[in-house]
Scaffold this motif. Structure first.
Motif, PDB file in Angstrom:
ATOM      1  N   ALA A   2       0.813  -1.210   0.000  1.00  0.00           N
ATOM      2  CA  ALA A   2       0.000   0.000   0.000  1.00  0.00           C
ATOM      3  C   ALA A   2       0.846   1.259   0.000  1.00  0.00           C
ATOM      4  CB  ALA A   2      -0.932  -0.006   1.211  1.00  0.00           C
ATOM      5  N   LYS A   3       2.048   1.165   0.619  1.00  0.00           N
ATOM      6  CA  LYS A   3       2.897   2.339   0.699  1.00  0.00           C
ATOM      7  C   LYS A   3       3.302   2.831  -0.681  1.00  0.00           C
ATOM      8  CE  LYS A   3       7.218   4.011   2.683  1.00  0.00           C
ATOM      9  NZ  LYS A   3       8.435   3.675   3.442  1.00  0.00           N
ATOM     10  N   ASN A   4       3.350   1.927  -1.647  1.00  0.00           N
ATOM     11  CA  ASN A   4       3.796   2.292  -2.988  1.00  0.00           C
ATOM     12  C   ASN A   4       2.678   2.851  -3.853  1.00  0.00           C
ATOM     13  OD1 ASN A   4       6.469   1.458  -2.602  1.00  0.00           O
ATOM     14  ND2 ASN A   4       5.922  -0.666  -2.996  1.00  0.00           N
ATOM     15  N   GLY A 330      -8.194  11.136  -0.219  1.00  0.00           N
ATOM     16  CA  GLY A 330      -9.040   9.971   0.040  1.00  0.00           C
ATOM     17  C   GLY A 330      -8.592   8.738  -0.715  1.00  0.00           C
ATOM     18  N   LEU A 331      -8.129   8.916  -1.957  1.00  0.00           N
ATOM     19  CA  LEU A 331      -7.646   7.783  -2.748  1.00  0.00           C
ATOM     20  C   LEU A 331      -6.405   7.155  -2.105  1.00  0.00           C
ATOM     21  CD1 LEU A 331      -8.075   9.297  -6.328  1.00  0.00           C
ATOM     22  CD2 LEU A 331      -9.253   7.281  -5.448  1.00  0.00           C
ATOM     23  N   ALA A 332      -5.490   8.027  -1.650  1.00  0.00           N
ATOM     24  CA  ALA A 332      -4.285   7.509  -1.001  1.00  0.00           C
ATOM     25  C   ALA A 332      -4.638   6.766   0.288  1.00  0.00           C
ATOM     26  CB  ALA A 332      -3.328   8.666  -0.702  1.00  0.00           C
ATOM     27  N   ALA A 335      -6.061   3.330  -0.510  1.00  0.00           N
ATOM     28  CA  ALA A 335      -5.017   2.390  -0.906  1.00  0.00           C
ATOM     29  C   ALA A 335      -4.469   1.618   0.288  1.00  0.00           C
ATOM     30  CB  ALA A 335      -3.876   3.142  -1.602  1.00  0.00           C
ATOM     31  N   GLN A 336      -4.692   2.162   1.494  1.00  0.00           N
ATOM     32  CA  GLN A 336      -4.209   1.503   2.704  1.00  0.00           C
ATOM     33  C   GLN A 336      -5.217   0.477   3.236  1.00  0.00           C
ATOM     34  OE1 GLN A 336      -1.156   2.650   3.718  1.00  0.00           O
ATOM     35  NE2 GLN A 336      -1.157   4.221   2.145  1.00  0.00           N
ATOM     36  N   GLN A 337      -6.369   0.386   2.593  1.00  0.00           N
ATOM     37  CA  GLN A 337      -7.413  -0.512   3.093  1.00  0.00           C
ATOM     38  C   GLN A 337      -8.147  -1.151   1.922  1.00  0.00           C
ATOM     39  OE1 GLN A 337      -9.111   2.838   5.162  1.00  0.00           O
ATOM     40  NE2 GLN A 337     -10.893   2.883   3.827  1.00  0.00           N
ATOM     41  N   GLU A 338      -9.209  -1.847   2.206  1.00  0.00           N
ATOM     42  CA  GLU A 338     -10.007  -2.526   1.175  1.00  0.00           C
ATOM     43  C   GLU A 338     -11.148  -1.604   0.754  1.00  0.00           C
ATOM     44  OE1 GLU A 338     -10.664  -5.949  -1.252  1.00  0.00           O
ATOM     45  OE2 GLU A 338      -9.044  -5.492   0.134  1.00  0.00           O
TER      46      GLU A 338
END
Length: 578
Positions: A2-4, A330-332, A335-338
């Motif tokens: 997710a970090k990428n 919000g998109l970023a 990316a850290q979740q589902e």
């Protein structure tokens, strides 16, 4: 993984990108970037010029602050709300889950003005009440998804997911612990997106074609001022009466139809779901207008507040305007979740796979590398045995280097001038190299004419309405092109060439005019304006030495023509480099 991932939003006028990282357990902005698009690249959420969009994305990545984005990183995209459909459906409770999709598709086909087979849809059960299941149906045109996937596929950038603009914007906001049913209003320049979020997530959304531009145009018309001045008054006065009660009333008058539409939407959602909306959250440019929260709160009779980012504002980079980056924020975060709404997962597995062709290179090959590539096949060892050749070659190399880097080795003192031919048009068929999209600009002029003060009247002049109006028109037309130079909107240049005009009103009218009477007329002239920022981008691309050094621009219209498709200008732009 997710970090990428980079959150990336493509709208009609700009693209934004942002990435997050964890610092002491909290999210902070790792890097961000924004790039303005010319009007001919994306329109109404559809990709019109794929090559130019690809070039813009490469520049977006390269210009990220504080560090450039790496193309090896995945992106999480949002699809414009104008290309999505969201409805709450009531499905009989006895329908089994395996048949739920078919039942929802059948019902959606009756409600959505689009061929259901051309959509990629996501279905989610919101609640069950009595003998009905409340199901949220969210869909996007598969062809639109394909357009965006193709762009990133050709750039060799992998897509992590695609969601709706509303979903990503909502996830960019700070959430309250009470999880109340929320009406999210994204108040834009030309449209308002109204979306309902419950504890289960996105419930329904609609687009309403009313926004900040309606207020600006109404102020300009009623006060007989330019659009730029009307915009200033709108920002200064807002929806309060502290500065000007007249501006407040004009603004509220334009927003009343929006409030009426919102009440219908809220009532329909509450009736169909059996739930109650408990608060309103405002985002978008118009939400920053003075008194916006109080106005919508009073008129919708609901607690209303301005949306705040989920990241502490004090930790945001100084130059990052939250209102412009809320979607990618919000998109970023998604990316850290589902993400519960992800169209990319619904597409066929081979729908956007990377090709084996390697990265698409959009930058010009370095001149020196090209030179080395050309001479590489030569047998240099044999050639260099001749000492005279070596001397001649060395002098030739010095001459070439001196020519290529003469500006750096022997810079000219003081300012230098650069001229570039730019094509400006609103006709998409005219797109060519060094093209910038133009847009129409209305300019109101008020003129009066008095025959008693005109010393150049011919001896046989007949004083009547038609003749007086003709002389008034000639007087206005002769001066309007010089007047327009004083009223350029901020960051735009209005080409001093009248495209068309009309007389809106006269005082007195033709029926009331008396010989010798002063005649007043209200003219509306149409010009073409162009973004100076877009012109500067072309100039810097052509002359990199102009980066951050452009002082003033001067314009000379060389060619002008009109066709059914629109206006076409060839303009010689002169630059003073400081």
């Amino acid at each position: 993984m997710a970090k990428n991932i980079i959150g990336l939003d493509i709208s009609d006028s700009s693209i934004e990108a942002l990435s997050l990282e964890k610092h002491r357990g909290n999210f902070v902005v790792e890097a961000y970037s924004r790039f303005r698009l010319s009007p001919e690249i994306v329109a109404n959420g559809r990709v019109l010029d794929k090559e130019k969009l690809k070039e813009a994305i490469v520049k977006l990545f390269n210009n990220a602050k504080p560090v450039a984005f790496d193309k090896s990183r995945k992106v999480f995209l949002s699809i414009p709300e104008s290309q999505t459909f969201s409805k709450v459906l009531s499905i009989p409770r006895n329908i089994k889950n395996k048949d739920l999709e078919t039942a929802a598709f059948t019902q959606a086909e009756e409600l959505i003005p689009e061929n259901i087979n051309r959509l990629t849809a996501i279905i989610k059960v919101l609640s069950e009440k009595n003998d009905q299941k409340q199901v949220c149906y969210v869909a996007a045109e598969t062809e639109v998804l394909q357009e965006f996937v193709d762009v990133f596929k050709e750039l060799d950038i992998e897509i992590a997911g695609i969601t709706t603009e509303t979903t990503s914007s909502f996830n960019g906001l700070k959430k309250d612990k009470d999880k109340k049913n929320t009406l999210l209003l994204d108040l834009g320049a030309s449209t308002t997106i109204a979306s309902v979020f419950s504890e289960e997530g996105l419930g329904s959304s609609i687009n309403i074609n009313i926004g900040g531009n309606n207020i600006t145009e109404a102020i300009a018309q009623k006060l007989n001022i330019t659009h730029s001045k009307a915009e200033q008054k709108k920002v200064k006065n807002g929806l309060t009466s502290t500065e000007s009660g007249e501006i407040m009333l004009i603004s509220q008058g334009q927003l009343q139809p929006l409030v009426d539409e919102l009440k219908i939407f809220v009532n329909f959602w509450q009736t169909s779901t059996g739930l109650v909306i408990e608060r309103v959250v405002l985002i978008g440019g118009l939400s920053q207008m003075k008194g916006a929260d109080k106005y919508f709160g009073d008129n919708l009779n609901l607690p209303t507040k301005i949306g705040e980012p989920f990241i502490d504002k004090s930790s945001l980079p100084a130059k990052l305007e939250f209102s412009k980056y809320i979607n990618v924020l919000g998109l970023a975060r998604l990316a850290q979740q589902e993400a519960e709404v992800d169209f990319y997962k619904k597409l066929p597995k081979d729908f956007g796979k990377k090709t084996d062709l390697g990265q698409t290179v959009l930058v010009k090959e370095n001149v020196f590398k090209k030179f080395l590539r050309i001479i590489n096949p030569l047998n240099l060892l044999v050639v260099f045995k001749n000492k005279y050749f070596v001397v001649v070659l060395a002098l030739a190399v010095l001459a070439v280097v001196g020519f290529l880097f003469k500006d750096r080795l022997w810079p000219e003192p003081g300012p230098i001038s650069v001229e570039q031919l730019i094509i400006i048009s609103n006709d998409e068929t005219k797109i060519a190299e060094n093209f910038v999209g133009g847009e129409y600009f209305d300019f109101r002029v008020f003129k009066f004419y008095d025959t008693a003060t005109d010393s150049e009247l011919p001896a046989d002049y007949v004083d009547n309405f038609a003749n007086t109006l003709k002389r008034l028109e000639a007087n206005a037309n002769a001066k309007v092109e010089s007047l327009i130079k004083e009223y350029n909107p901020e960051d735009f240049y209005v080409l001093p060439r009248v495209i068309s005009y009309e007389i809106i009103s006269t005082k007195p009218t033709a029926e009331d005019y008396q010989p010798g009477q002063e005649l007043k007329a209200d003219f509306n002239y149409v010009f073409m304006m162009v973004s100076e920022e877009e012109i500067k981008k072309i100039l810097v691309a052509e002359y990199p030495e102009l980066t951050n050094k452009i002082n003033t621009l001067a314009y000379e219209v060389v060619v002008y023509s009109h066709s059914e498709g629109g206006e076409y200008f060839e303009v010689l732009v002169s630059v003073n480099k400081r």
